[in-house]
Design a protein around this motif. Structure first.
Motif, PDB file in Angstrom:
ATOM      1  N   TYR A 203     -76.368 -18.071  61.636  1.00 24.61           N
ATOM      2  CA  TYR A 203     -75.100 -18.529  62.203  1.00 24.61           C
ATOM      3  C   TYR A 203     -74.535 -17.544  63.222  1.00 24.61           C
ATOM      4  O   TYR A 203     -73.926 -17.954  64.216  1.00 24.61           O
ATOM      5  CB  TYR A 203     -74.095 -18.840  61.094  1.00 24.61           C
ATOM      6  CG  TYR A 203     -74.319 -20.220  60.527  1.00 24.61           C
ATOM      7  CD1 TYR A 203     -74.142 -21.344  61.330  1.00 24.61           C
ATOM      8  CD2 TYR A 203     -74.716 -20.417  59.216  1.00 24.61           C
ATOM      9  CE1 TYR A 203     -74.358 -22.619  60.839  1.00 24.61           C
ATOM     10  CE2 TYR A 203     -74.936 -21.688  58.719  1.00 24.61           C
ATOM     11  CZ  TYR A 203     -74.754 -22.785  59.544  1.00 24.61           C
ATOM     12  OH  TYR A 203     -74.978 -24.057  59.061  1.00 24.61           O
TER      13      TYR A 203
ATOM     14  N   PHE B 240     -75.465 -30.416  63.418  1.00 29.72           N
ATOM     15  CA  PHE B 240     -75.983 -29.813  62.193  1.00 29.72           C
ATOM     16  C   PHE B 240     -76.393 -30.878  61.182  1.00 29.72           C
ATOM     17  O   PHE B 240     -75.719 -31.895  61.024  1.00 29.72           O
ATOM     18  CB  PHE B 240     -74.913 -28.930  61.523  1.00 29.72           C
ATOM     19  CG  PHE B 240     -74.473 -27.774  62.354  1.00 29.72           C
ATOM     20  CD1 PHE B 240     -75.185 -26.592  62.359  1.00 29.72           C
ATOM     21  CD2 PHE B 240     -73.328 -27.874  63.140  1.00 29.72           C
ATOM     22  CE1 PHE B 240     -74.772 -25.517  63.141  1.00 29.72           C
ATOM     23  CE2 PHE B 240     -72.908 -26.812  63.924  1.00 29.72           C
ATOM     24  CZ  PHE B 240     -73.626 -25.631  63.923  1.00 29.72           C
TER      25      PHE B 240
ATOM     26  N   VAL C  38     -75.266 -26.723  56.018  1.00 30.22           N
ATOM     27  CA  VAL C  38     -73.858 -26.311  55.990  1.00 30.22           C
ATOM     28  C   VAL C  38     -73.267 -26.414  54.585  1.00 30.22           C
ATOM     29  O   VAL C  38     -72.265 -25.765  54.279  1.00 30.22           O
ATOM     30  CB  VAL C  38     -73.005 -27.135  56.989  1.00 30.22           C
ATOM     31  CG1 VAL C  38     -73.439 -26.862  58.423  1.00 30.22           C
ATOM     32  CG2 VAL C  38     -73.043 -28.619  56.678  1.00 30.22           C
TER      33      VAL C  38
ATOM     34  N   VAL D  93     -68.423 -23.018  62.067  1.00 25.70           N
ATOM     35  CA  VAL D  93     -67.759 -24.277  62.417  1.00 25.70           C
ATOM     36  C   VAL D  93     -66.370 -24.009  62.991  1.00 25.70           C
ATOM     37  O   VAL D  93     -65.968 -24.589  64.002  1.00 25.70           O
ATOM     38  CB  VAL D  93     -67.696 -25.204  61.186  1.00 25.70           C
ATOM     39  CG1 VAL D  93     -66.734 -26.363  61.418  1.00 25.70           C
ATOM     40  CG2 VAL D  93     -69.087 -25.730  60.855  1.00 25.70           C
ATOM     41  N   ARG D  94     -65.655 -23.114  62.368  1.00 20.40           N
ATOM     42  CA  ARG D  94     -64.320 -22.752  62.863  1.00 20.40           C
ATOM     43  C   ARG D  94     -64.393 -22.168  64.271  1.00 20.40           C
ATOM     44  O   ARG D  94     -63.633 -22.568  65.167  1.00 20.40           O
ATOM     45  CB  ARG D  94     -63.685 -21.728  61.912  1.00 20.40           C
ATOM     46  CG  ARG D  94     -62.294 -21.257  62.319  1.00 20.40           C
ATOM     47  CD  ARG D  94     -61.949 -19.964  61.614  1.00 20.40           C
ATOM     48  NE  ARG D  94     -62.805 -18.870  62.080  1.00 20.40           N
ATOM     49  CZ  ARG D  94     -63.156 -17.828  61.323  1.00 20.40           C
ATOM     50  NH1 ARG D  94     -62.761 -17.738  60.068  1.00 20.40           N
ATOM     51  NH2 ARG D  94     -63.938 -16.871  61.827  1.00 20.40           N
TER      52      ARG D  94
ATOM     53  N   PHE E 208     -72.191 -33.719  62.576  1.00 20.09           N
ATOM     54  CA  PHE E 208     -73.119 -33.653  61.454  1.00 20.09           C
ATOM     55  C   PHE E 208     -74.042 -34.875  61.483  1.00 20.09           C
ATOM     56  O   PHE E 208     -73.570 -36.008  61.607  1.00 20.09           O
ATOM     57  CB  PHE E 208     -72.368 -33.574  60.133  1.00 20.09           C
ATOM     58  CG  PHE E 208     -71.488 -32.352  60.029  1.00 20.09           C
ATOM     59  CD1 PHE E 208     -72.049 -31.105  59.859  1.00 20.09           C
ATOM     60  CD2 PHE E 208     -70.113 -32.460  60.142  1.00 20.09           C
ATOM     61  CE1 PHE E 208     -71.251 -29.970  59.791  1.00 20.09           C
ATOM     62  CE2 PHE E 208     -69.298 -31.338  60.070  1.00 20.09           C
ATOM     63  CZ  PHE E 208     -69.869 -30.089  59.896  1.00 20.09           C
TER      64      PHE E 208
ATOM     65  N   ALA F  44     -71.508 -20.710  57.388  1.00 19.59           N
ATOM     66  CA  ALA F  44     -71.296 -22.019  58.002  1.00 19.59           C
ATOM     67  C   ALA F  44     -69.829 -22.281  58.319  1.00 19.59           C
ATOM     68  O   ALA F  44     -69.497 -22.769  59.414  1.00 19.59           O
ATOM     69  CB  ALA F  44     -71.837 -23.126  57.097  1.00 19.59           C
TER      70      ALA F  44
ATOM     71  N   LEU G  46     -66.822 -22.426  66.526  1.00 21.90           N
ATOM     72  CA  LEU G  46     -67.283 -23.412  67.498  1.00 21.90           C
ATOM     73  C   LEU G  46     -66.136 -24.297  67.971  1.00 21.90           C
ATOM     74  O   LEU G  46     -65.967 -24.543  69.173  1.00 21.90           O
ATOM     75  CB  LEU G  46     -68.395 -24.270  66.897  1.00 21.90           C
ATOM     76  CG  LEU G  46     -69.750 -23.584  66.712  1.00 21.90           C
ATOM     77  CD1 LEU G  46     -70.653 -24.421  65.829  1.00 21.90           C
ATOM     78  CD2 LEU G  46     -70.415 -23.315  68.058  1.00 21.90           C
ATOM     79  N   ARG G  47     -65.367 -24.774  67.034  1.00 22.45           N
ATOM     80  CA  ARG G  47     -64.228 -25.630  67.400  1.00 22.45           C
ATOM     81  C   ARG G  47     -63.223 -24.860  68.245  1.00 22.45           C
ATOM     82  O   ARG G  47     -62.639 -25.414  69.180  1.00 22.45           O
ATOM     83  CB  ARG G  47     -63.589 -26.203  66.137  1.00 22.45           C
ATOM     84  CG  ARG G  47     -64.463 -27.271  65.461  1.00 22.45           C
ATOM     85  CD  ARG G  47     -63.904 -27.698  64.123  1.00 22.45           C
ATOM     86  NE  ARG G  47     -64.691 -28.791  63.545  1.00 22.45           N
ATOM     87  CZ  ARG G  47     -64.833 -28.989  62.246  1.00 22.45           C
ATOM     88  NH1 ARG G  47     -64.256 -28.167  61.363  1.00 22.45           N
ATOM     89  NH2 ARG G  47     -65.558 -30.007  61.805  1.00 22.45           N
TER      90      ARG G  47
ATOM     91  N   THR H 101     -67.981 -38.001  64.251  1.00 26.24           N
ATOM     92  CA  THR H 101     -68.492 -36.648  64.046  1.00 26.24           C
ATOM     93  C   THR H 101     -69.425 -36.560  62.839  1.00 26.24           C
ATOM     94  O   THR H 101     -69.841 -35.463  62.459  1.00 26.24           O
ATOM     95  CB  THR H 101     -67.328 -35.651  63.866  1.00 26.24           C
ATOM     96  OG1 THR H 101     -66.435 -36.149  62.862  1.00 26.24           O
ATOM     97  CG2 THR H 101     -66.575 -35.456  65.176  1.00 26.24           C
TER      98      THR H 101
ATOM     99  N   LEU I 274     -65.309 -27.183  55.619  1.00 24.99           N
ATOM    100  CA  LEU I 274     -65.804 -27.431  56.968  1.00 24.99           C
ATOM    101  C   LEU I 274     -64.936 -28.409  57.748  1.00 24.99           C
ATOM    102  O   LEU I 274     -65.305 -28.817  58.851  1.00 24.99           O
ATOM    103  CB  LEU I 274     -67.245 -27.966  56.884  1.00 24.99           C
ATOM    104  CG  LEU I 274     -68.211 -27.043  56.117  1.00 24.99           C
ATOM    105  CD1 LEU I 274     -69.531 -27.749  55.880  1.00 24.99           C
ATOM    106  CD2 LEU I 274     -68.422 -25.736  56.852  1.00 24.99           C
TER     107      LEU I 274
ATOM    108  N   VAL J  21     -68.234 -30.248  66.741  1.00 27.82           N
ATOM    109  CA  VAL J  21     -69.182 -30.053  65.645  1.00 27.82           C
ATOM    110  C   VAL J  21     -69.528 -31.424  65.077  1.00 27.82           C
ATOM    111  O   VAL J  21     -68.658 -32.146  64.591  1.00 27.82           O
ATOM    112  CB  VAL J  21     -68.595 -29.138  64.553  1.00 27.82           C
ATOM    113  CG1 VAL J  21     -69.551 -29.044  63.369  1.00 27.82           C
ATOM    114  CG2 VAL J  21     -68.304 -27.750  65.128  1.00 27.82           C
TER     115      VAL J  21
END
Length: 254
Positions: free
Chosen positions: A18, A62, A68, A111-112, A123, A107, A114-115, A152, A144, A121
């Motif tokens: 990650y 992902f 995740v 995710v945090r 899935f 993970a 990336l946003r 999403t 997540l 994000v």
């Protein structure tokens, strides 16, 4: 299971994956690539070609299970009963197991972050579309965030291709420029890895040409020693004839 769910080695590998993914994404959003990391229709592993990005917004895609989300509750049940995978039990788990999951190490942070970078994000999982509500709950319970089926979150049953993911990846790519993908199975990157190749050939395909340069630079693999398409092969598949050894007779003494 001891390795994947209990060892510090597995958690370190996940954190490492990650961290590398975040570094890659951070650099890529500044460079604005021409192509995504999703293989285009007609591409092969020997001649990979990628879906162009155009001006679409960025996304990272992902898998869910053991990418995740760690399915600790289900794997505890499996370990205690010794029954192995059971479709009915897994279906019940998808519906009711949200309270017994946790995030894969690294993970939730990824995710945090990336946003926060403005990267969507998404899935893409082979959990069943009929159990979408349970999967939404599991993802949120793992820390997540909220996801929406068809927006999403993409599931098996969303199209007619079953457990194959390429069509779903293509659908996602109509809306986004996918700059990173994470998964614990090779099928999380391309269905071409699951075309019935012999074990040795499938392994070799990961180390050849342009595909070999994608690992850690768009495609990021998480460890899974508990189940999946990588756990195949007999002695002749795994151990080449010219690389076998046995103790010398009489300890090597003449």
């Amino acid at each position: 299971m001891q390795y994947l769910y209990g060892s510090g080695e597995a958690s370190a590998l996940s954190m490492q994956a990650y961290a590398a993914l975040l570094a890659h994404v951070s650099a890529t959003v500044k460079a604005r690539p021409a192509d995504s990391v999703v293989l285009a229709q007609g591409a092969t592993l020997a001649d990979p070609r990628f879906i162009p990005c155009g001006n679409r917004p960025f996304a990272a895609v992902f898998d869910v299970d053991e990418t995740v989300v760690l399915n600790l509750g289900y794997e505890y049940h499996d370990a205690r009963t010794g029954t192995g995978y059971n479709a009915a039990a897994w279906d019940a788990w998808e519906k009711s197991g949200a309270g017994a999951v946790t995030a894969v190490p690294g993970a939730a942070m990824a995710v945090r972050d990336l946003r926060a970078m403005g990267v969507a994000v998404i899935f893409n999982t082979n959990r069943s579309s009929t159990n979408a509500d349970g999967t939404v709950r599991a993802i949120k319970a793992a820390g997540l965030g909220d996801v929406v089926h068809g927006d999403t979150l993409y599931l098996a049953g969303d199209d007619a291709t079953g457990s194959h993911k390429d069509t779903r990846r293509a659908t996602i790519s109509t809306r986004y420029c996918v700059i990173a993908m994470g998964g614990d199975q090779l099928g999380d990157f391309s269905d071409l890895f699951n075309a019935g190749q012999p074990v040795a050939e499938r392994r070799a395909a990961t180390m050849r040409g342009a595909v070999s340069r994608l690992w850690g630079k768009g495609w990021f693999v998480l460890p899974n020693s508990a189940y999946g398409s990588g756990l195949k092969g007999g002695f002749d598949d795994i151990f080449p004839m010219d690389k076998r050894w046995a103790p010398p007779v009489n300890g090597g003494k003449n």
